[in-house]
Design an enzyme around this catalytic site. Structure first.
Site, PDB file in Angstrom:
ATOM      1  N   LYS A 139       0.789  -1.086   0.034  1.00 13.78           N
ATOM      2  CA  LYS A 139      -0.098   0.068  -0.071  1.00 13.78           C
ATOM      3  C   LYS A 139       0.972   1.191  -0.069  1.00 13.78           C
ATOM      4  CE  LYS A 139      -1.980   1.524   3.751  1.00 13.78           C
ATOM      5  NZ  LYS A 139      -1.463   2.869   4.351  1.00 13.78           N
ATOM      6  N   ASN A 140       1.824   1.234   0.870  1.00 13.22           N
ATOM      7  CA  ASN A 140       2.600   2.628   1.005  1.00 13.22           C
ATOM      8  C   ASN A 140       3.637   2.766  -0.190  1.00 13.22           C
ATOM      9  OD1 ASN A 140       1.154   2.835   3.276  1.00 13.22           O
ATOM     10  ND2 ASN A 140       2.538   2.461   4.860  1.00 13.22           N
ATOM     11  N   ARG A 151      -4.548  10.313   4.442  1.00 10.95           N
ATOM     12  CA  ARG A 151      -3.481  11.140   4.535  1.00 10.95           C
ATOM     13  C   ARG A 151      -2.608  11.224   3.503  1.00 10.95           C
ATOM     14  NH1 ARG A 151      -0.292  13.928   8.235  1.00 10.95           N
ATOM     15  NH2 ARG A 151       2.284  13.484   7.821  1.00 10.95           N
ATOM     16  N   CYS A 194      -5.899   7.869   9.426  1.00  5.00           N
ATOM     17  CA  CYS A 194      -6.069   7.436  10.516  1.00  5.00           C
ATOM     18  C   CYS A 194      -5.855   8.513  11.684  1.00  5.00           C
ATOM     19  CB  CYS A 194      -5.027   6.445  10.409  1.00  5.00           C
ATOM     20  SG  CYS A 194      -5.230   4.972   9.618  1.00  5.00           S
ATOM     21  N   ARG A 250       0.396  14.024  13.328  1.00  4.67           N
ATOM     22  CA  ARG A 250       0.792  14.101  12.256  1.00  4.67           C
ATOM     23  C   ARG A 250       0.874  15.425  11.352  1.00  4.67           C
ATOM     24  NH1 ARG A 250      -1.916   8.806   9.673  1.00  4.67           N
ATOM     25  NH2 ARG A 250       0.289   8.544   8.494  1.00  4.67           N
ATOM     26  N   PRO A 251       1.899  16.375  11.859  1.00  2.00           N
ATOM     27  CA  PRO A 251       2.222  17.673  11.269  1.00  2.00           C
ATOM     28  C   PRO A 251       2.930  17.374  10.101  1.00  2.00           C
ATOM     29  CG  PRO A 251       3.708  17.232  13.159  1.00  2.00           C
ATOM     30  CD  PRO A 251       2.519  16.087  12.929  1.00  2.00           C
ATOM     31  N   ASP A 263       5.245  19.903   9.227  1.00  2.00           N
ATOM     32  CA  ASP A 263       6.395  20.617   9.299  1.00  2.00           C
ATOM     33  C   ASP A 263       7.686  20.372   8.659  1.00  2.00           C
ATOM     34  OD1 ASP A 263       6.258  18.886  11.509  1.00  2.00           O
ATOM     35  OD2 ASP A 263       8.339  19.744  12.269  1.00  2.00           O
ATOM     36  N   LEU A 264       8.074  19.062   8.507  1.00  2.00           N
ATOM     37  CA  LEU A 264       9.280  18.560   7.759  1.00  2.00           C
ATOM     38  C   LEU A 264       9.197  18.669   6.393  1.00  2.00           C
ATOM     39  CD1 LEU A 264      10.309  15.738  10.413  1.00  2.00           C
ATOM     40  CD2 LEU A 264      10.939  18.118  10.148  1.00  2.00           C
ATOM     41  N   ASP A 292       3.979   0.197  12.374  1.00  2.00           N
ATOM     42  CA  ASP A 292       2.659  -0.391  11.609  1.00  2.00           C
ATOM     43  C   ASP A 292       2.248  -1.763  12.044  1.00  2.00           C
ATOM     44  OD1 ASP A 292       2.845   1.352   8.510  1.00  2.00           O
ATOM     45  OD2 ASP A 292       2.318   1.875  10.400  1.00  2.00           O
ATOM     46  N   VAL A 311       7.531   6.165  17.250  1.00  2.00           N
ATOM     47  CA  VAL A 311       7.064   6.936  16.038  1.00  2.00           C
ATOM     48  C   VAL A 311       5.994   7.734  15.943  1.00  2.00           C
ATOM     49  CG1 VAL A 311       6.740   6.727  13.386  1.00  2.00           C
ATOM     50  CG2 VAL A 311       8.229   5.137  14.781  1.00  2.00           C
ATOM     51  N   ARG A 365      -9.050  -0.650   4.025  1.00  2.00           N
ATOM     52  CA  ARG A 365      -8.181   0.734   3.392  1.00  2.00           C
ATOM     53  C   ARG A 365      -6.752   0.030   2.901  1.00  2.00           C
ATOM     54  NH1 ARG A 365      -7.538   5.618   7.072  1.00  2.00           N
ATOM     55  NH2 ARG A 365      -6.012   5.945   5.549  1.00  2.00           N
TER      56      ARG A 365
HETATM   57  C1  EPZ Z   1       3.998   6.620   6.579  1.00  2.00           C
HETATM   58  O1  EPZ Z   1       3.171   7.805   6.964  1.00  2.00           O
HETATM   59  C2  EPZ Z   1       2.980   5.540   6.483  1.00  2.00           C
HETATM   60  N1  EPZ Z   1       2.197   6.177   5.541  1.00  2.00           N
HETATM   61  C3  EPZ Z   1       2.432   4.967   7.579  1.00  2.00           C
HETATM   62  O2  EPZ Z   1       1.679   3.963   7.491  1.00  2.00           O
HETATM   63  C4  EPZ Z   1       3.694   4.684   8.561  1.00  2.00           C
HETATM   64  O3  EPZ Z   1       3.182   4.344   9.765  1.00  2.00           O
HETATM   65  C5  EPZ Z   1       4.562   5.786   8.639  1.00  2.00           C
HETATM   66  O4  EPZ Z   1       5.016   6.273   7.375  1.00  2.00           O
HETATM   67  C6  EPZ Z   1       5.737   5.578   9.612  1.00  2.00           C
HETATM   68  O5  EPZ Z   1       6.450   4.240   8.875  1.00  2.00           O
HETATM   69  C7  EPZ Z   1       2.158   5.992   4.134  1.00  2.00           C
HETATM   70  O6  EPZ Z   1       3.311   5.700   3.714  1.00  2.00           O
HETATM   71  C8  EPZ Z   1       1.134   6.365   3.278  1.00  2.00           C
HETATM   72  P1  EPZ Z   1       6.043   9.912   8.890  1.00  2.00           P
HETATM   73  P2  EPZ Z   1       3.848   9.136   7.234  1.00  2.00           P
HETATM   74  O7  EPZ Z   1       6.088  11.211   8.226  1.00  2.00           O
HETATM   75  O8  EPZ Z   1       4.714   9.444   6.025  1.00  2.00           O
HETATM   76  C9  EPZ Z   1       6.369  12.832  12.566  1.00  2.00           C
HETATM   77  C10 EPZ Z   1      -0.227   2.591   7.701  1.00  2.00           C
HETATM   78  O9  EPZ Z   1      -0.807   2.215   8.456  1.00  2.00           O
HETATM   79  N2  EPZ Z   1       6.234  13.764  11.515  1.00  2.00           N
HETATM   80  O10 EPZ Z   1       7.333   8.896   8.979  1.00  2.00           O
HETATM   81  O11 EPZ Z   1       2.720  10.074   7.551  1.00  2.00           O
HETATM   82  C11 EPZ Z   1       4.932  12.346  12.541  1.00  2.00           C
HETATM   83  O12 EPZ Z   1       3.650  13.026  13.691  1.00  2.00           O
HETATM   84  C12 EPZ Z   1       0.315   3.888   7.862  1.00  2.00           C
HETATM   85  O13 EPZ Z   1      -0.085   2.055   6.517  1.00  2.00           O
HETATM   86  C13 EPZ Z   1       6.290  14.979  11.946  1.00  2.00           C
HETATM   87  O14 EPZ Z   1       6.421  15.587  13.159  1.00  2.00           O
HETATM   88  O15 EPZ Z   1       4.800   9.152   8.591  1.00  2.00           O
HETATM   89  C14 EPZ Z   1       4.925  11.132  13.119  1.00  2.00           C
HETATM   90  O16 EPZ Z   1       4.949  11.009  14.682  1.00  2.00           O
HETATM   91  C15 EPZ Z   1      -0.009   4.462   9.161  1.00  2.00           C
HETATM   92  N3  EPZ Z   1       6.444  16.312  11.026  1.00  2.00           N
HETATM   93  C16 EPZ Z   1       6.243  10.444  12.704  1.00  2.00           C
HETATM   94  O17 EPZ Z   1       6.988  11.775  12.448  1.00  2.00           O
HETATM   95  C17 EPZ Z   1       6.423  15.885   9.752  1.00  2.00           C
HETATM   96  O18 EPZ Z   1       6.672  16.842   8.850  1.00  2.00           O
HETATM   97  C18 EPZ Z   1       6.193   9.599  11.657  1.00  2.00           C
HETATM   98  O19 EPZ Z   1       5.631  10.042  10.513  1.00  2.00           O
HETATM   99  C19 EPZ Z   1       6.210  14.666   9.323  1.00  2.00           C
HETATM  100  C20 EPZ Z   1       6.048  13.682  10.092  1.00  2.00           C
END
Ligand code: EPZ
Length: 415
Positions: free
Chosen positions: A23-24, A94, A118, A123-124, A126-127, A306, A328, A398
């Site tokens: 999916k991802n 998302r 979800c 899930r900001p 900012d990065l 996950d 995470v 989903r």
């Molecule tokens: C991806 O989400 C996956 N989704 C998520 O899978 C997965 O849990 C996650 O990566 C971590 O592996 C997709 O690929 C579509 P992150 P993503 O940005 O990109 C913080 C599932 O069940 N963060 O790595 O949104 C954030 O709040 C889903 O398949 C910031 O602070 O994850 C989180 O605590 C759920 N600022 C952490 O980083 C930012 O700008 C990880 O988020 C971005 C993220």
């Protein structure tokens, strides 16, 4: 709304199951097709709700999507593709935020409504915004929209405070069509990042270092369509592996890339399961007794967040106490309340869940609160005594293709 998932527990899973495409990886590579001139044909894309929603968003922007007889997905994007994601669709997913990078790369502007998806924390973005701004985009966050405009984009160096998967992907995608070299430091290393880089290079981009902390992208002027098959879904594989162990079953999980599963294999072996590589994939044998294990979720190659909920379900009947630390996401223990309704003894203190094993779980009515929580409740239901009714099963659909069908093919009593 989907029918509840009704499962009668107590049957060891037996047989073999084929894992669908990831999916991802599918979602980000579909978004990356916006960068490509002409037709791209993607293979091994799972027919899941999130793929359908992202497909609908792309279509609403003017892309043409057609599913081939062979199950492949053809995506053709016009030069004047729309730059604003429709709220009613983007709020459901998302991953719609991944269009920020590809639309900015293609059209030099993007207006993305802040996504839903979800509920596992704030899930900001900012990065994401820091990275795009570093390349010269003017990025604004207002009224629930992210607006990005770029007169000129120039390759630059970006340090990610956290190896965010989405931020790494958005920056990679813009950088492929940004003049100069972009360096992403402390980049995410997930297999889905490597798959995106392989796809981008297959359409003519110049991405190096994916899978390591530092990714380098040399901007090119255009990307041309190709045919590409996405990797298998390591989280779907892990979910079926956990279900096999939970039910004391004997299951061959096919179409996997074992290296993507090492953290999951290691932890399931620590619970006492036997896992061996066979020609078709991985054979997982549960021996009926679950030993307690401690888990810390971390960015790849650490234990995947996950799979955290699924492990909580499995460990709730371990012969002892397990500690599960979620590093995470800041709020990913919603499933605990539902597992407790089935008799689990789990105490949450901040980022830590202490799981005191009980002899068995009992079937009852529960509700999924997010995609992986739904999967975890299914694992719990498969080993519980009696019948469990999982409401909000749309969350499961989903991310899991033909989930009930695959469980039934392994002998589970699923309605
Ligand atoms: C991806 O989400 C996956 N989704 C998520 O899978 C997965 O849990 C996650 O990566 C971590 O592996 C997709 O690929 C579509 P992150 P993503 O940005 O990109 C913080 C599932 O069940 N963060 O790595 O949104 C954030 O709040 C889903 O398949 C910031 O602070 O994850 C989180 O605590 C759920 N600022 C952490 O980083 C930012 O700008 C990880 O988020 C971005 C993220």
């Amino acid at each position: 709304m989907d029918e509840p998932l009704v499962i009668e527990g107590g049957r060891p899973l037996r047989g073999s199951v084929r894992v669908s495409g990831a999916k991802n990886a599918s979602l980000v590579i579909m978004a990356a097709c916006v960068l490509v001139q002409g037709e791209t044909v993607l293979e091994n894309i799972p027919r899941i709700r999130d793929v359908e929603v992202l497909g609908a968003i792309l279509t609403s922007l003017g892309a043409r999507l057609t599913w081939g007889e062979d199950g492949s997905l053809s995506i053709t994007v016009p030069d004047n593709i729309g730059v604003e994601t429709p709220y009613d669709l983007a709020k459901r997913l998302r991953a719609s935020n991944l269009l920020l990078g590809s639309l900015l790369g293609k059209r030099r502007e993007a207006r993305i409504c802040l996504p839903g998806g979800c509920d596992i924390g704030s899930r900001p973005m900012d990065l994401h915004l820091k990275g795009l701004a570093a390349l010269g985009a003017d990025v604004r966050l207002e009224h629930g929209f992210v607006e990005a405009r770029a007169g000129r984009l120039t390759g630059s160096r970006v340090y990610l405070d956290f190896p965010s998967v989405g931020a790494t992907e958005n920056i990679m995608m813009v950088a492929t069509l940004t003049p100069g070299q972009t360096i992403i430091e402390n980049a995410a290393k997930e297999p889905e990042i490597v798959d995106l880089a392989n796809f981008l290079n297959a359409v003519g981009a110049r991405v190096r270092g994916a899978g390591t902390d530092v990714i380098r992208v040399e901007g090119v002027s255009e990307l041309r369509g190709t045919r590409y098959a996405v990797i298998p879904d390591r989280i779907e594989a892990g979910t079926f592996m956990a279900a096999a162990v939970a039910t004391g079953g004997d299951v061959v999980v096919g179409n996997v890339i074992p290296t993507h599963l090492y953290p999951i294999i290691a932890k399931l072996q620590e619970t006492g399961a036997t896992i061996v590589e066979v020609p078709e994939g991985l054979r997982v044998i549960g021996n009926g007794e679950i030993m307690p294990v401690d888990i810390k979720t971390l960015p790849y190659p650490g234990f995947p967040t996950d799979m955290q909920s699924q492990m909580l379900a499995l460990l709730s009947v371990a012969r002892g106490t397990s500690m599960v630390v979620e590093n995470v996401f800041e709020n990913r223990f919603a499933v605990v309340d539902e597992l407790s309704r089935m008799g689990a003894r789990i105490k949450v203190e901040g980022h830590t869940a202490v799981v005191e094993g009980v002899p068995r779980l009992c079937g009852t009515k529960v509700k999924a609160t997010d995609l992986r929580a739904g999967a975890a409740l299914a694992v719990a239901a498969l080993m519980a005594e009696g019948v469990t009714e999982i409401d909000n099963s749309h969350y499961v659909y989903r991310g899991y293709e033909r989930f009930a069908e695959k469980l039934r093919s392994l002998g589970a009593a699923v309605r």
